[in-house]
Scaffold this motif. Structure first.
Motif, PDB file in Angstrom:
ATOM      1  N   UNK A 124      70.237  41.534 -73.404  1.00 50.26           N
ATOM      2  CA  UNK A 124      70.920  42.946 -74.135  1.00 50.26           C
ATOM      3  C   UNK A 124      70.364  43.374 -75.200  1.00 50.26           C
ATOM      4  N   UNK A 125      69.801  42.263 -76.063  1.00 48.65           N
ATOM      5  CA  UNK A 125      69.338  42.871 -77.394  1.00 48.65           C
ATOM      6  C   UNK A 125      67.816  43.243 -77.274  1.00 48.65           C
ATOM      7  N   UNK A 126      67.196  42.930 -76.365  1.00 47.23           N
ATOM      8  CA  UNK A 126      65.976  43.231 -75.947  1.00 47.23           C
ATOM      9  C   UNK A 126      65.716  44.947 -75.705  1.00 47.23           C
ATOM     10  N   UNK A 127      66.892  45.382 -75.182  1.00 43.44           N
ATOM     11  CA  UNK A 127      66.799  46.636 -74.430  1.00 43.44           C
ATOM     12  C   UNK A 127      66.477  47.672 -75.315  1.00 43.44           C
ATOM     13  N   UNK A 128      66.819  47.964 -76.672  1.00 45.25           N
ATOM     14  CA  UNK A 128      66.274  48.912 -77.719  1.00 45.25           C
ATOM     15  C   UNK A 128      64.892  49.109 -77.814  1.00 45.25           C
ATOM     16  N   UNK A 129      64.082  47.787 -77.845  1.00 46.04           N
ATOM     17  CA  UNK A 129      62.828  47.778 -77.932  1.00 46.04           C
ATOM     18  C   UNK A 129      61.997  48.265 -76.596  1.00 46.04           C
ATOM     19  N   UNK A 130      62.607  48.022 -75.609  1.00 45.08           N
ATOM     20  CA  UNK A 130      62.075  48.782 -74.571  1.00 45.08           C
ATOM     21  C   UNK A 130      62.389  50.249 -74.422  1.00 45.08           C
ATOM     22  N   UNK A 131      63.322  50.759 -74.626  1.00 44.44           N
ATOM     23  CA  UNK A 131      63.708  52.054 -74.782  1.00 44.44           C
ATOM     24  C   UNK A 131      62.614  52.702 -75.572  1.00 44.44           C
ATOM     25  N   UNK A 132      62.466  52.045 -76.874  1.00 51.08           N
ATOM     26  CA  UNK A 132      61.562  52.736 -77.884  1.00 51.08           C
ATOM     27  C   UNK A 132      60.198  52.919 -77.209  1.00 51.08           C
ATOM     28  N   UNK A 133      59.770  51.765 -76.558  1.00 46.24           N
ATOM     29  CA  UNK A 133      58.196  51.917 -76.046  1.00 46.24           C
ATOM     30  C   UNK A 133      58.344  53.103 -74.736  1.00 46.24           C
ATOM     31  N   UNK A 134      59.167  53.168 -74.089  1.00 51.15           N
ATOM     32  CA  UNK A 134      59.222  54.418 -73.212  1.00 51.15           C
ATOM     33  C   UNK A 134      59.191  55.801 -73.815  1.00 51.15           C
ATOM     34  N   UNK A 135      59.795  55.760 -74.960  1.00 55.78           N
ATOM     35  CA  UNK A 135      59.842  57.105 -75.633  1.00 55.78           C
ATOM     36  C   UNK A 135      58.612  57.312 -76.445  1.00 55.78           C
ATOM     37  N   UNK A 136      57.982  56.250 -76.540  1.00 58.60           N
ATOM     38  CA  UNK A 136      56.412  56.510 -77.168  1.00 58.60           C
ATOM     39  C   UNK A 136      55.690  56.898 -76.088  1.00 58.60           C
ATOM     40  N   UNK A 137      55.755  56.189 -74.815  1.00 62.53           N
ATOM     41  CA  UNK A 137      54.714  56.653 -73.705  1.00 62.53           C
ATOM     42  C   UNK A 137      54.979  58.203 -73.277  1.00 62.53           C
ATOM     43  N   UNK A 138      56.134  58.644 -73.464  1.00 59.12           N
ATOM     44  CA  UNK A 138      56.515  60.046 -73.210  1.00 59.12           C
ATOM     45  C   UNK A 138      56.055  60.917 -74.073  1.00 59.12           C
ATOM     46  N   UNK A 139      55.913  60.487 -75.343  1.00 55.08           N
ATOM     47  CA  UNK A 139      55.489  61.379 -76.422  1.00 55.08           C
ATOM     48  C   UNK A 139      53.734  61.134 -76.545  1.00 55.08           C
ATOM     49  N   UNK A 140      53.345  60.098 -76.513  1.00 50.86           N
ATOM     50  CA  UNK A 140      51.903  60.049 -76.930  1.00 50.86           C
ATOM     51  C   UNK A 140      51.042  59.349 -75.627  1.00 50.86           C
ATOM     52  N   UNK A 141      51.612  58.576 -74.776  1.00 49.36           N
ATOM     53  CA  UNK A 141      51.068  57.771 -74.057  1.00 49.36           C
ATOM     54  C   UNK A 141      49.741  58.532 -73.044  1.00 49.36           C
ATOM     55  N   UNK A 142      49.078  57.926 -72.479  1.00 53.33           N
ATOM     56  CA  UNK A 142      47.899  58.231 -71.586  1.00 53.33           C
ATOM     57  C   UNK A 142      48.139  58.323 -70.238  1.00 53.33           C
ATOM     58  N   UNK A 143      47.723  59.073 -69.242  1.00 52.71           N
ATOM     59  CA  UNK A 143      47.616  58.687 -67.835  1.00 52.71           C
ATOM     60  C   UNK A 143      47.092  57.636 -67.447  1.00 52.71           C
ATOM     61  N   UNK A 144      47.884  56.890 -66.579  1.00 50.63           N
ATOM     62  CA  UNK A 144      47.262  55.534 -65.948  1.00 50.63           C
ATOM     63  C   UNK A 144      46.033  55.803 -65.274  1.00 50.63           C
ATOM     64  N   UNK A 145      45.021  55.078 -65.618  1.00 49.12           N
ATOM     65  CA  UNK A 145      43.835  55.080 -64.954  1.00 49.12           C
ATOM     66  C   UNK A 145      43.721  54.688 -63.600  1.00 49.12           C
ATOM     67  N   UNK A 146      43.066  55.257 -62.607  1.00 54.62           N
ATOM     68  CA  UNK A 146      42.727  54.700 -61.361  1.00 54.62           C
ATOM     69  C   UNK A 146      41.897  53.477 -61.481  1.00 54.62           C
ATOM     70  N   UNK A 147      42.096  52.655 -60.227  1.00 57.92           N
ATOM     71  CA  UNK A 147      41.165  51.539 -60.100  1.00 57.92           C
ATOM     72  C   UNK A 147      41.042  50.961 -58.757  1.00 57.92           C
ATOM     73  N   UNK A 148      39.786  50.365 -58.665  1.00 63.73           N
ATOM     74  CA  UNK A 148      39.525  50.268 -57.150  1.00 63.73           C
ATOM     75  C   UNK A 148      39.908  48.640 -56.917  1.00 63.73           C
ATOM     76  N   UNK A 149      40.868  48.705 -55.798  1.00 64.79           N
ATOM     77  CA  UNK A 149      41.416  47.143 -55.508  1.00 64.79           C
ATOM     78  C   UNK A 149      40.237  46.980 -54.716  1.00 64.79           C
ATOM     79  N   UNK A 150      40.106  45.274 -54.658  1.00 62.58           N
ATOM     80  CA  UNK A 150      39.090  44.676 -53.769  1.00 62.58           C
ATOM     81  C   UNK A 150      39.419  45.004 -52.223  1.00 62.58           C
ATOM     82  N   UNK A 151      38.315  45.383 -51.732  1.00 64.50           N
ATOM     83  CA  UNK A 151      38.282  45.646 -50.293  1.00 64.50           C
ATOM     84  C   UNK A 151      38.893  44.468 -49.388  1.00 64.50           C
TER      85      UNK A 151
END
Length: 771
Positions: A212-239
């Motif tokens: 429970x005590x950890x949750x505020x830090x997770x919420x903060x990171x999600x807000x940062x991602x919404x504000x300044x986060x970059x789109x996730x890159x595409x990557x190739x999965x091994x065949x």
């Protein structure tokens, strides 16, 4: 144009603000943040390669945690004033970042990824490893690196029954629990910690409280991602090929079932190797020109092994070696098998075997620890240590012997925590304790084998532990809604399972705990089941251990140093040490012992020879002995003067033997009776307020025939005042004076036994005139 596009966001965490800053430092990394927690600052960067190495078969994640001594305004210790290899503490901090984030990268992501945490500033209240773990998640979350986070991490203490988030170093001294818990918004993903024999439910509540005590830090990171986060890159999965996977599974199913039915590890591995050879021979033609096909077939075979083993557990309710889910492998314990060591224990559980050896030492054997969080003036050393070794032969392999790696340091620290909780205090057992755990065979949880063998070795060494300790590793297989918890897991069950949950403790409670998972997280129900089942297994293992040794031996080994403790007054420490260490060195050389003196006055004397230690103890006792009136001492003449002799009655105390107290007859010359270096028996007559000691030899002699003691002197004023009984100041006519002399008038005497009046009269009683 500004080169700085700084963004700072914050939340409340553990009763104080946590700030995450980005856009100012290390902007060329894929993700970069600076975490502020009080005056602690940690720069964390995340970087991942844009291409994957051909044939890469695992996820190459590297986490480095760098302690910079400038962060605390200190120089690194040692000859070279530059940070070198990471300390054990830094390695453990890196593992606390690596373990929770590793399972959260997407399956098939095989790109080189590097997390780099640098401690820039550190205070004594806020631990940088928590800030670094949150920073690693934040750097990944705002980057374009594929990551199924974020996560947060918190340290939990328990003081007076109340849980505390991120307690300070000072608060931790009063805590009976230390947990480091990492979690996502859905579940717990990692646990590490120690406890003072706390019940499982208290530990579980601490884990869920941390969630429970950890949750505020997770919420903060999600807000940062919404504000300044970059789109996730595409990557190739091994065949891969679903068709080939099905064909490989169908072809190998019979062989895999037969191989997994073999209970001995090496024979099973040999059988699995033959099945793999058959698969490769079947699906990779000799004239194959497809470079990727061997890798595809190998991955298909690994998937088939994974599927068959898990189906055995989930569907058939059968484990690799035929045991029930909660059954422990056969156990064999031995103690005292190495005759020349201080203590030894051999613990064998199935195909896991660990030999632990205890060595007892003195204060000078303590391990000095340089910690950037502690002031340089604060002494920091380890009196209890466990070193874990894992040589290649323990798993039937060859390879070079190298210094301990991160795994060895992590396993050793876990076992050390488990056993240190029951180790005696320094006051009860003034020894430095080193345990070396040698893994001789490994097929599942050698770290918990180290706990068990280490406990046996401590008891064999005569270390008065509070209670015996045992450890057990639990596993988890989860498919859909079906969950099976496995006790005392094998190496394959660890490798192909979803959780490695280690619990150590006594019959009364938990002393150490560690959990790593390969899935998104575990629920409270799973944790509760695992802790309950672990306790049942731990109690069984303890019962087997106690058949060999149920308590510590009454005495330590004859080959271990004997340490005798004594206490001296703090104002006497300087006397024991002597000018420039002269006194203590003479004791050490004369008695052939080791002597350690603590600031609180505790003196520890160590020697392999009991008589030598006792002799040193007597010498120190004589130095600090408080001189008593009317007590007889065997002294040594250190200086002869006209009016008597100074006699050392203890190494730190001298007294005056006045000429009038040497003999009943009149003494003309002191040298006729005493010389420097003579030993003389004297009695203490008096000690004045200044601490000066008056001695007598005469009172210990038989008086001559017909001897009559002189009558007490009557008070006489004027002239050369002798002195009455304890007279004070005399006036100018000589009135006053006393047995202790006081100050007479111009003719008065002074009986401090070392001053004479003008005409040679000695003050005091009896009153003599020198000739």
């Amino acid at each position: 144009m500004s080169l700085n596009n700084k963004t700072i966001m914050e939340c409340e965490f553990g009763g104080r603000p946590l700030k995450i800053e980005t856009g100012r430092m290390a902007k060329q990394a894929d993700g970069s943040v600076v975490v502020h927690y009080g005056n602690t600052m940690v720069l964390v960067t995340a970087t991942s390669a844009k291409s994957v190495r051909p044939g890469q078969g695992f996820f190459p994640l590297t986490v480095d945690y760098i302690e910079k001594y400038y962060a605390a305004g200190k120089f690194p210790g040692g000859f070279f004033k530059r940070e070198a290899r990471p300390s054990a503490g830094a390695i453990l901090s890196a593992r606390l970042i690596d373990r929770p984030i590793r399972p959260l990268f997407p399956e098939g992501y095989m790109y080189d990824t590097h997390i780099h945490a640098t401690v820039l500033s550190v205070d004594e209240e806020n631990d940088p490893d928590i800030a670094a773990a949150i920073g690693a998640s934040a750097a990944l979350t705002i980057s374009d690196i594929p990551f199924n986070g974020p996560i947060g991490e918190v340290r939990v203490g328990r003081i007076n029954g109340e849980y505390v988030a991120n307690p300070s170093l000072e608060q931790m001294k009063d805590s009976d629990l230390e947990l480091l818990v990492a979690a996502s918004s859905e579940a717990v993903v990692m646990v590490e910690g120690e406890a003072h024999e706390l019940p499982e439910d208290v530990v579980l509540e601490g884990i869920m409280w941390a969630f429970e005590k950890i949750q505020p830090t997770i919420k903060l990171q999600k807000e940062m991602a919404e504000k300044i986060g970059r789109p996730t890159r595409e990557f190739e999965v091994q065949k891969t090929s679903a068709e080939i996977e099905k064909q490989v599974l169908d072809f190998s199913l019979s062989g895999l079932n037969s191989a997994f039915a073999i209970r001995e590890k090496l024979e099973r591995y040999t059988a699995l190797g033959k099945v793999k050879e058959e698969v490769v021979e079947k699906f990779v033609p000799e004239d194959n020109e497809d470079r990727e096909l061997p890798g595809v077939v190998t991955r298909a075979f690994d998937e088939a092994k994974y599927r068959v083993m898990r189906d055995m557990v989930i569907k058939d309710k059968k484990r690799l070696d035929g045991r029930d889910m909660g059954k422990i492998r056969p156990i064999e314990c031995e103690a005292g098998i190495l005759p020349r060591t201080h203590g030894s224990g051999l613990f064998t559980r199935g195909e896991t075997q660990v030999l632990s050896v205890v060595t007892l030492g003195t204060k000078e054997d303590e391990q000095a620890v340089d910690n950037i969080r502690l002031p340089r003036t604060t002494p920091n050393s380890k009196k209890f240590m466990l070193h874990y070794n894992f040589p290649p032969f323990s798993v039937g392999e060859t390879g070079p012997l190298r210094p301990p790696g991160r795994r060895e340091i992590g396993h050793g620290t876990l076992a050390e925590r488990a056993l240190q909780m029951v180790a005696p205090t320094v006051e009860d057992f003034p020894y430095t304790i080193r345990i070396v755990a040698e893994t001789l065979e490994s097929n599942g949880s050698s770290s918990m084998g180290s706990v068990c063998s280490g406990c046996l070795a401590m008891m064999d060494a005569g270390v008065p532990i509070k209670k015996p300790v045992a450890g057990i590793a639990m596993g988890l297989i989860q498919e859909g809604d079906t969950t099976e918890i496995l006790s005392d897991i094998l190496g394959d069950e660890d490798h192909l399972g979803d959780m490695d949950f280690k619990v150590a403790g006594t019959a009364d409670g938990v002393t150490a705990i560690q959990m790593d998972i390969k899935i998104a997280g575990v629920t409270r129900e799973i944790l509760e089941r695992a802790l309950t089942q672990a306790k049942e297994g731990r109690l069984h293992i303890l019962g087997e251990m106690m058949k060999t040794l149920d308590k510590s031996r009454e005495d330590i080994s004859e080959f271990a140093p004997r340490v005798y403790s004594m206490k001296v007054a703090q104002d006497k420490i300087a006397a024991v040490i002597g000018t420039g260490g002269k006194v203590i060195r003479s004791i050490i050389e004369e008695c052939n012992v080791k002597v350690d003196i603590n600031d609180d006055g505790t003196v520890n004397i160590a020697s392999l020879n009991t008589e030598n230690a006792r002799k040193a103890q007597q010498m120190i006792e004589s130095i600090v002995e408080e001189v008593e009136i009317d007590k007889v001492y065997n002294g040594k003449v250190v200086r002869v003067v006209d009016f008597g002799a100074f006699v050392a009655i203890t190494p730190s105390t001298e007294g005056l033997l006045h000429i009038s107290e040497i003999a009943y007859e009149r003494v003309q010359k002191v040298e006729d009776y005493l010389k420097e270096g003579d030993e003389v028996e004297v009695k203490v007559l008096d000690i004045d307020r200044a601490g000066k000691v008056r001695l007598s030899r005469k009172v210990l002699l038989d008086p001559p025939e017909g001897y009559e003691p002189p009558p007490p002197r009557e008070f006489r004023g004027g002239g050369r005042g002798g002195g009455g009984d304890r007279g004070g100041r005399g006036d100018r006519s000589g009135r006053g004076g006393g047995d202790r002399g006081g100050r007479g008038g111009r003719g008065g005497g002074r009986d401090r036994s070392d001053r004479n009046d003008r005409d040679g009269s000695s003050g005091g009683a009896p009153h003599h005139r020198r000739h």
